[in-house]
Each structure stands twice: as C-alpha cells, then as structure tokens.
Design a protein around this motif. Structure first.
Motif, mmCIF file in Angstrom:
data_model
loop_
_atom_site.group_PDB
_atom_site.id
_atom_site.type_symbol
_atom_site.label_atom_id
_atom_site.label_comp_id
_atom_site.label_asym_id
_atom_site.label_seq_id
_atom_site.Cartn_x
_atom_site.Cartn_y
_atom_site.Cartn_z
ATOM 1 N N ARG A 243 4.905 -25.344 -9.335
ATOM 2 C CA ARG A 243 6.046 -24.889 -10.139
ATOM 3 C C ARG A 243 5.695 -23.541 -10.773
ATOM 4 N N LEU A 244 6.271 -22.481 -10.241
ATOM 5 C CA LEU A 244 6.011 -21.150 -10.789
ATOM 6 C C LEU A 244 6.844 -20.902 -12.045
ATOM 7 N N ALA A 245 8.049 -21.466 -12.054
ATOM 8 C CA ALA A 245 8.981 -21.366 -13.181
ATOM 9 C C ALA A 245 10.023 -22.460 -12.968
ATOM 10 N N PRO A 246 10.820 -22.790 -13.989
ATOM 11 C CA PRO A 246 11.861 -23.812 -13.773
ATOM 12 C C PRO A 246 12.727 -23.499 -12.557
ATOM 13 N N ASP A 247 12.831 -24.475 -11.657
ATOM 14 C CA ASP A 247 13.621 -24.374 -10.418
ATOM 15 C C ASP A 247 13.088 -23.339 -9.438
ATOM 16 N N ASN A 248 11.845 -22.916 -9.634
ATOM 17 C CA ASN A 248 11.173 -22.031 -8.684
ATOM 18 C C ASN A 248 9.911 -22.760 -8.218
ATOM 19 N N CYS A 249 10.088 -23.635 -7.225
ATOM 20 C CA CYS A 249 9.026 -24.556 -6.826
ATOM 21 C C CYS A 249 8.760 -24.502 -5.329
ATOM 22 N N TYR A 250 7.515 -24.795 -4.968
ATOM 23 C CA TYR A 250 7.116 -24.987 -3.580
ATOM 24 C C TYR A 250 6.585 -26.412 -3.447
ATOM 25 N N PHE A 251 7.167 -27.181 -2.534
ATOM 26 C CA PHE A 251 6.744 -28.568 -2.363
ATOM 27 C C PHE A 251 5.667 -28.646 -1.287
ATOM 28 N N LEU A 252 4.612 -29.423 -1.580
ATOM 29 C CA LEU A 252 3.410 -29.399 -0.756
ATOM 30 C C LEU A 252 3.206 -30.656 0.076
ATOM 31 N N GLN B 78 9.077 -24.930 1.028
ATOM 32 C CA GLN B 78 7.636 -25.103 1.155
ATOM 33 C C GLN B 78 6.965 -23.750 1.337
ATOM 34 N N PRO B 79 5.647 -23.668 1.159
ATOM 35 C CA PRO B 79 4.947 -22.430 1.527
ATOM 36 C C PRO B 79 5.037 -22.207 3.036
ATOM 37 N N LYS B 80 4.938 -20.939 3.447
ATOM 38 C CA LYS B 80 4.903 -20.648 4.886
ATOM 39 C C LYS B 80 3.714 -21.378 5.510
ATOM 40 N N THR B 81 3.959 -22.012 6.652
ATOM 41 C CA THR B 81 2.948 -22.906 7.232
ATOM 42 C C THR B 81 2.893 -22.741 8.748
ATOM 43 N N VAL B 82 1.679 -22.772 9.289
ATOM 44 C CA VAL B 82 1.450 -22.706 10.733
ATOM 45 C C VAL B 82 0.575 -23.886 11.131
ATOM 46 N N PHE B 83 0.886 -24.487 12.274
ATOM 47 C CA PHE B 83 0.063 -25.568 12.810
ATOM 48 C C PHE B 83 -0.437 -25.133 14.181
ATOM 49 N N ALA B 84 -1.747 -25.214 14.397
ATOM 50 C CA ALA B 84 -2.335 -24.767 15.661
ATOM 51 C C ALA B 84 -3.165 -25.881 16.270
ATOM 52 N N ASP B 85 -3.005 -26.067 17.582
ATOM 53 C CA ASP B 85 -3.830 -27.040 18.279
ATOM 54 C C ASP B 85 -5.289 -26.610 18.186
ATOM 55 N N TYR B 86 -5.561 -25.400 18.681
ATOM 56 C CA TYR B 86 -6.865 -24.772 18.475
ATOM 57 C C TYR B 86 -6.596 -23.365 17.942
ATOM 58 N N PRO B 87 -7.144 -22.985 16.798
ATOM 59 C CA PRO B 87 -6.824 -21.681 16.175
ATOM 60 C C PRO B 87 -7.520 -20.523 16.877
ATOM 61 N N GLN B 88 -6.976 -20.116 18.008
ATOM 62 C CA GLN B 88 -7.618 -19.090 18.836
ATOM 63 C C GLN B 88 -7.348 -17.671 18.338
ATOM 64 N N TYR B 89 -6.275 -17.470 17.548
ATOM 65 C CA TYR B 89 -5.892 -16.125 17.122
ATOM 66 C C TYR B 89 -5.900 -16.053 15.587
ATOM 67 N N PRO B 90 -7.061 -15.959 14.967
ATOM 68 C CA PRO B 90 -7.174 -16.038 13.502
ATOM 69 C C PRO B 90 -6.295 -15.040 12.762
ATOM 70 N N LYS B 91 -6.382 -13.752 13.108
ATOM 71 C CA LYS B 91 -5.628 -12.741 12.350
ATOM 72 C C LYS B 91 -4.125 -12.947 12.496
ATOM 73 N N PHE B 92 -3.664 -13.209 13.714
ATOM 74 C CA PHE B 92 -2.240 -13.418 13.947
ATOM 75 C C PHE B 92 -1.720 -14.598 13.117
ATOM 76 N N LEU B 93 -2.452 -15.701 13.116
ATOM 77 C CA LEU B 93 -2.012 -16.909 12.405
ATOM 78 C C LEU B 93 -1.989 -16.683 10.893
ATOM 79 N N ILE B 94 -3.009 -16.005 10.390
ATOM 80 C CA ILE B 94 -3.079 -15.754 8.950
ATOM 81 C C ILE B 94 -1.989 -14.781 8.515
ATOM 82 N N ASP B 95 -1.714 -13.778 9.349
ATOM 83 C CA ASP B 95 -0.641 -12.836 9.018
ATOM 84 C C ASP B 95 0.715 -13.532 8.963
ATOM 85 N N LEU B 96 0.919 -14.554 9.793
ATOM 86 C CA LEU B 96 2.180 -15.292 9.790
ATOM 87 C C LEU B 96 2.476 -15.927 8.429
#
Length: 360
Positions: free
Chosen positions: A259-268, A122-140
């Motif tokens: 699907r970026l290419a055959p067998d190069n996929c990110y599931f959403l 999957q794509p890199k993903t973050v879940f936040a209760d309340y997004p208090q640290y915008p830059k830190f979360l986006i950099d993750l």
C-alpha cells in the motif's frame, strides 16, 4: 455442529474457538486418511482413518461431520488437497478452503494469472521456464532492482532481490543451468512494508502491516514486526482483498499487498487459509470467531435446503388410511436395511433417523 480440522498439528486456538461456540471438533491428520472410490455409479465413496487395529483402518462416519477446515501445508500438501477434494466433491461436505483454490495459491504465477483475470492490480511480472535472457526479462519488469521468486514457497522463502547487473546475471544464469522456472517481478519500494489482510466470506475481518528488519521482505517469519491496520483500510481496498480471495474460490484466505497510499495498492499473493496465528497476537482479533460464524451460516443453509428436499421426496399416502408419518416410517425402515445408500438416500436416511431412529 461437528467440524473436522484437517491438520498434522494441534490447532489449539481454532479448536478452543469452535468448542467455546458449542461445537464438536475432530482433528484429522490427512496423512493418516485413506480415500475410497466405490464401484457404484450413484456413488458410495468412503473415508478410512488409522486405528489401533494393526490389520485395518477404521471407517470414518461421515454422516455426523458438517464441515471441514483445511489447515494444510508442507510435504504432504498435495495428498492433503486430495483429501479435501474427496470431502468436497465425493462426499458433499462444506470446506472453508477449496482444494483447487488452495492448490492455485501455492503457485505464485498461477495466482498472478487468476488475479489478472479478476482485474486486480499487480506489479509487472514475468514467468520463464528457463531464464535464458536476463537483461531482456529484467527490463520487461522495469529494470533493477527486481524481485525474483521460485513458483512455490512460503514465509518469504524462495524470494530474492536482484540489485546489480552482475548479481542478476549470475543468479539467473545459475537458475537457467539448473533448469529452474523463475518469476521476475517489478520491485515496489515501500520501506520493506506490506499488509496481510484476512478475508472470511465476503469481508476483511483483520489486517496487519508487516515491516521487514534488515531485509526487503516484510514476513514476520523473516524477523519482521507488525501492527493492526484494519481501521486504516479503505472500502475499495477491502473490496479488492475479497476479490482476490474470490478469484481463487476461497472463503478463507490471507491477502498480501503493498500500500503506497490509500487506494494505491499492488496485490502480491494469496495465502490459502493456512495463515499463521501471529496476526491474531498482533491485532488482538481472533478471526477464527468469524470463521466459525461463516461455517454456521453455510451449514444452516445447506441443512435447510436438504431438509426441504427430503421432505418433498417422502412419498404421499396411497390411501386415506395411511398417514404421512406412517409412509415416512416405512421409508425409514426400507433404507435402514439397505447395504448401501445413494447420496439422495443418505440425506433422506439421516433426516428420517432423527424422527424414527430412537424407536429402535
């Protein structure tokens, strides 16, 4: 075979497909259903449904219903899930979508957790209760641009893109002030395209590529277009789609992936069996035919198992003068006058009714 469709809309194509295959169909609106739990330890739970009688609903005869197809969404989704759970767990009726699986599918991060557990990329993903640290979360998740999602939502709603630092900070600070949970996800550049694959049982039966129009979201409901791509998918991609459905315990699901290419996929995401019919119009493949075939196989297997169990449970003759048929008929007559049946007795009575019920 008698199949109940749980939906508050007509489901015309699904109904037609079932009837064309020779099956009886009953359409049940979950909001008009009342669920009853009995006091008996062995279980004697029931289902009632609105009727023309203003004083009381009508009891639904469950002995004739072989399977249910949940087509549920919207404001009454969680009550409808309780209805599905009652059919599944309390009454032992096969459902093409498990109540738990459909509930998980409505929560985007819970879905991500189940896919991660199943070792799905999957794509890199973050879940936040309340997004208090915008830059830190986006950099993750790899920096800007980044995708933001609310935990629940369909058809691309509650999904947004954050492209600038100012825009991201403003958006996340607003969500923080509203005490709103938010998912932040890595943005995968693919020309606003993704693929929706329909999984039924252990097979991908249909797939379309969706392309967004003036939008980073590819959903058809957001003005996107589509084309049939089933023949272009690799066996690994199909296997991963099936893994996604199985990770949520679903026999009928729509799987969204990039699907970026055959067998190069990110599931959403995983759609819990309420996938719209636009994919049928675009691909020309009526996946409801595959769904009916799956139900037929599940009901046949369950019927064979039940019949074998019932046949083994009929008492053997106590004397040489009594035949097995006589003993079976005595058991039928005993069950016929009982005011309630245990689940085992209900299965036995249904089986014996086919043998002796016409004599009455």
């Amino acid at each position: 075979m008698k199949v109940a469709i749980l939906s508050n809309s007509s489901q015309a194509l699904l109904t037609k497909t079932l009837k064309d295959k020779g099956h009886e169909v009953v359409l049940l609106n979950p909001s008009q259903i009342y669920l009853y739990i009995s006091e008996y330890e062995s279980g004697y739970d029931r289902v009632y449904i609105e009727s023309s009688n203003p004083n009381q609903p009508e009891r639904l005869n469950m002995s004739g219903i072989d399977a249910i197809i949940p087509r549920i969404s919207g404001a009454n989704f969680f009550y409808a899930c309780a209805v599905v759970r009652h059919f599944e767990d309390c009454l032992g009726v096969y459902s093409t979508g498990s109540s738990l699986g459909m509930t998980i599918a409505t929560n985007k991060f819970w879905t991500s957790q189940k896919l991660s557990e199943a070792k799905i990329r999957q794509p890199k993903t973050v879940f936040a209760d309340y997004p208090q640290y915008p830059k830190f979360l986006i950099d993750l998740v790899g920096g800007l641009p980044a995708v933001g999602k609310l935990p629940r939502g369909s058809q691309g709603k509650q999904v947004f893109i954050m492209e600038s630092e100012v825009g991201a900070n403003t958006t996340l600070q607003t969500l923080y002030s509203l005490k709103q949970n938010v998912i932040i996800q890595q943005y995968i550049e693919n020309g606003a395209k993704d693929i929706r694959a329909i999984v039924i049982g252990d097979k991908v039966v249909s797939a379309m590529e969706r392309k967004g129009k003036n939008d980073f979201r590819a959903n058809l409901s957001q003005g996107g277009s589509g084309r049939d791509v089933l023949s272009e998918l690799t066996e690994t991609e199909k296997a991963n789609c099936v893994k996604c459905a199985k990770a949520l315990g679903l026999d009928f699901a729509g799987i969204d992936f990039i699907r970026l290419a055959p067998d190069n996929c990110y599931f959403l995401e995983v759609n819990g069996g309420n996938s719209g019919e636009k994919i049928i119009n675009i691909t020309g493949r009526n996946h409801y035919e595959d769904l009916v075939a799956l139900i037929e196989s599940k009901v046949k297997k369950a019927s064979t198992t039940t019949t074998n169990q019932v046949e083994k449970s009929i008492p053997t003759p106590s004397t040489q003068e009594d035949s097995e048929n006589e003993i079976a008929e005595k058991e039928y007559n005993r069950l016929k006058v009982k005011s309630f049946h245990t689940p085992d007795e209900a299965g036995k009575y249904t089986f014996l009714s086919r043998m002796f019920g016409k004599k009455a």
